[in-house]
Design an enzyme around this catalytic site. Structure first.
Site: not given
Length: 655
Positions: A456, A472, A412
């Site tokens: 995250h 995202d 991430c």
């Protein structure tokens, strides 16, 4: 071989079994502390302990002072060299464990052993400074068993028994202490800070901080400890809405993203759908309080930042529970001021030329359609051969160029950083947000369990008419990271998909851990008052609690004394032990005749069991001495005879 100093003649030497149990006690203490001690120190102390045990079995005596003093100095120097000082939780524990092991070098008398046992119990308790979980507390409690067995072995005229028989009475003593321990737990006044005053550990378990660079999340994403537990007043949000905001990072120096101090008031937020919930946050040493994206207000003793981050008044060193109200569908800052726009477009000069060229091409191709540029970047991640992995290749000075055009692998951090750089290069205001995403819904406890591996990073882009929009980019590569959570992605990479039932058991077990954390570790003055109010105790000041504790202790002591006196007069212990021996011999075919006295009976049993003649002769002499040589035989001798009867096992009968 080192020559040991003999025990003076006026001192009673320590029994071998008692010394063995003392070594076992020290080994248990060392084992409980080994997880937070340097491996080389644990190995060195275990070696010293083993050599001392072996040496003592060959020759009794204390180690000479010219050996003990250098070892103590070396231990202190080693602790200072590794930790920087001898004060604090970790160095203090390391020093205490080392001194306990070195104490055994001079332990040769019962007095030495009693001092060592007392220090071992203190050092054992120190293990709770590092972990106060339920399992750790239970193991520390069991660690008292060899210490209690050592004290029992120091009693005069004790008859040595097998190791299990030495340890089992300790469990009974622990069980007998539980009621008084519960009384003390409930009535001892709660303190505002730990009694020991030790500073908190410098390492935060969550690993979240106000800066981020590729690779910082590696240890965090493999840490399976709970980060927080979330209870919702309404329906559970969908997986795509389970984003918990922590840090908003706007400054980029070519390698690292950092937050920027901003004293402005919170940016405007128009909520179309909201959610109320409560978070129980585990200690992490950070001031930021994660909140469901995006919070509408801050809880008491906290403030809302300009980018709607929730910041507490002090670092979280103890479990913290707070309630929040967040917007899950919203328009976030629909009008962007010039200063925020400039900060959200700023890139360092001389970094990532290929990424900047690609973003320029997108701007020329799509014109003023910023949403089309966002889709182009997501398509690049989805169709460009990118791979999600927790062990990516290292990146060079132009980290984003290396990631986009060379390695094509990361997690991430890599995706959110590269996406945000591309957006800024294309003229789209963007920033990085870190926090948590996902979690496991515990149906039994009715809460969302968010683990530290759920940490995250994602991006926010500003689009005209919509304001800040969450994007995202990791979901474009691995959609299951959002829909199924971090555990599913990690399992798919390690080949543990078939063990989902183990993960389910682990997550269900967290209900017990939550109860322990809230009911035991989090038992504060408020909970104490609430627990005692139903019993008519409304004033829980120190004086009232001390009086109640004293009364309760006296009552428990009286009950224990009454039970001991009743048991003492209930039966003749020597007669009961002799009857137990008769039952054992009767099962072997040697029943006692009605006209037979104990001496003749045991002599006949010795003739029938020639291989155990010595044991039976010793039992006979002990019984006759205790029965007829004393008006009131010594209790320790009676216990020794009873133990010998329990250990006796008839083998066979010769006819």
């Amino acid at each position: 071989m080192i020559r040991l100093r003999r025990t003076p003649r006026n001192e009673i030497p320590l029994d071998g079994r008692a010394f063995d149990l003392l070594c076992l006690t020290a080994a248990v203490v060392l084992g409980l502390h080994a997880s937070h001690l340097p491996p080389w120190l644990s190995a060195a102390l275990a070696t010293v302990l083993g050599l001392r045990w072996w040496q003592r079995r060959r020759q009794r005596g204390r180690a000479p002072i010219y050996l003990k003093l250098p070892l103590v100095a070396l231990l202190a120097a080693t602790v200072i060299f590794h930790y920087g000082n001898i004060f604090g939780r970790e160095p203090g524990s390391a020093l205490a464990v080392g001194l306990l092991v070195l104490k055994l070098l001079e332990t040769e008398t019962p007095r030495d052993a009693k001092v060592a046992v007392g220090f071992a119990c203190f050092t054992l308790m120190a293990a709770l400074l590092s972990d106060q979980g339920m399992v750790a507390t239970f193991i520390v409690g069991l660690g008292l068993v060899p210490a209690l067995a050592t004290l029992r072995a120091l009693q005069p005229a004790r008859v040595a028994a097998s190791l299990p028989r030495e340890l089992l009475p300790g469990l009974g003593l622990l069980a007998a202490a539980i009621p008084l321990s519960l009384l003390g737990f409930v009535l001892v006044p709660r303190l505002d800070s730990p009694l020991w005053g030790a500073p908190p550990s410098a390492q935060a378990r969550t690993g979240l901080s106000d800066r981020m660079s590729p690779g910082d999340f590696v240890d965090l994403l493999t840490d399976d400890h709970p980060a927080m537990r979330v209870s919702f007043d309404q329906a559970l949000p969908a997986p795509a809405q389970r984003y918990f905001r922590a840090y908003v990072m706007t400054h980029y120096d070519g390698r690292r993203w950092t937050t920027m101090p901003n004293g402005q008031s919170p940016a405007p937020l128009e909520a179309t759908e909201s959610q109320s919930y409560r978070i129980t946050l585990e200690p992490n040493g950070q001031q930021v309080l994660p909140a469901l994206d995006v919070p509408l207000e801050a809880p008491p003793q906290a403030r809302l930042g300009a980018n709607r981050e929730v910041v507490g008044g002090k670092p979280v060193q103890d479990p913290l529970t707070y309630s929040l109200h967040s917007a899950v569908r919203y328009r976030f800052q629909p009008t962007l001021d010039d200063a925020t726009r400039r900060r959200s477009l700023l890139l360092p000069a001389g970094f990532n030329p290929r990424s900047l060229a690609l973003a320029t091409q997108w701007r020329e191709r799509y014109g003023d359609h910023d949403d089309a540029i966002v889709k182009a970047a997501l398509s690049l991640f989805h169709d460009g051969g990118f791979n999600y992995t927790l062990a990516p290749a290292p990146l060079g000075r132009d980290a984003v160029d290396d990631f986009l055009f060379a390695t094509h692998e990361g997690f991430c951090e890599h995706y959110s950083s590269a996406f945000t750089v591309l957006m800024r290069a294309a003229g789209v205001p963007a920033r990085v947000v870190t926090g948590y995403q996902g979690g496991y819904w515990n149906k039994l406890g009715q809460y969302l369990l968010v683990r530290q591996s759920d940490a995250h990073a994602w991006s926010e882009v500003w689009l005209a008419g919509r304001g800040w929009v969450r994007v995202d980019p990791t979901a474009a590569v691995r959609p299951e990271r959002v829909s199924l959570g971090a555990a599913a992605v990690a399992a798919s990479q390690t080949g543990w998909q078939g063990l989902n039932w183990l993960q389910d058991i682990r997550n269900r077990w967290d209900v017990v851990n939550r109860w322990w954390s809230e009911g035991v570790i989090g038992f504060d003055a408020l909970r104490q008052r609430g627990l005692l109010t139903p019993f008519g105790v409304r004033d829980t000041d120190t004086t009232t609690l001390s009086v109640l504790l004293a009364i309760g202790s006296v009552l428990f002591a009286a009950l224990g004394l009454a039970w001991a006196l009743w048991r003492r007069h209930d039966t003749d212990p020597m007669r009961a032990a002799m009857q137990a021996l008769e039952r054992k011999l009767a099962r072997a075919g040697i029943a006692r005749r009605s006209s037979e006295g104990p001496q003749h009976y045991l002599l006949r049993a010795a003739r029938a069991l020639p291989t155990q003649r010595a044991e039976l002769d010793q039992l006979m002499r002990s019984y006759l001495d205790l029965r007829y040589a004393y008006t009131d035989p010594p209790p320790e001798s009676v216990r020794g005879f009873k133990q010998a009867v329990r250990d006796f096992r008839p083998r066979h009968v010769v006819k």
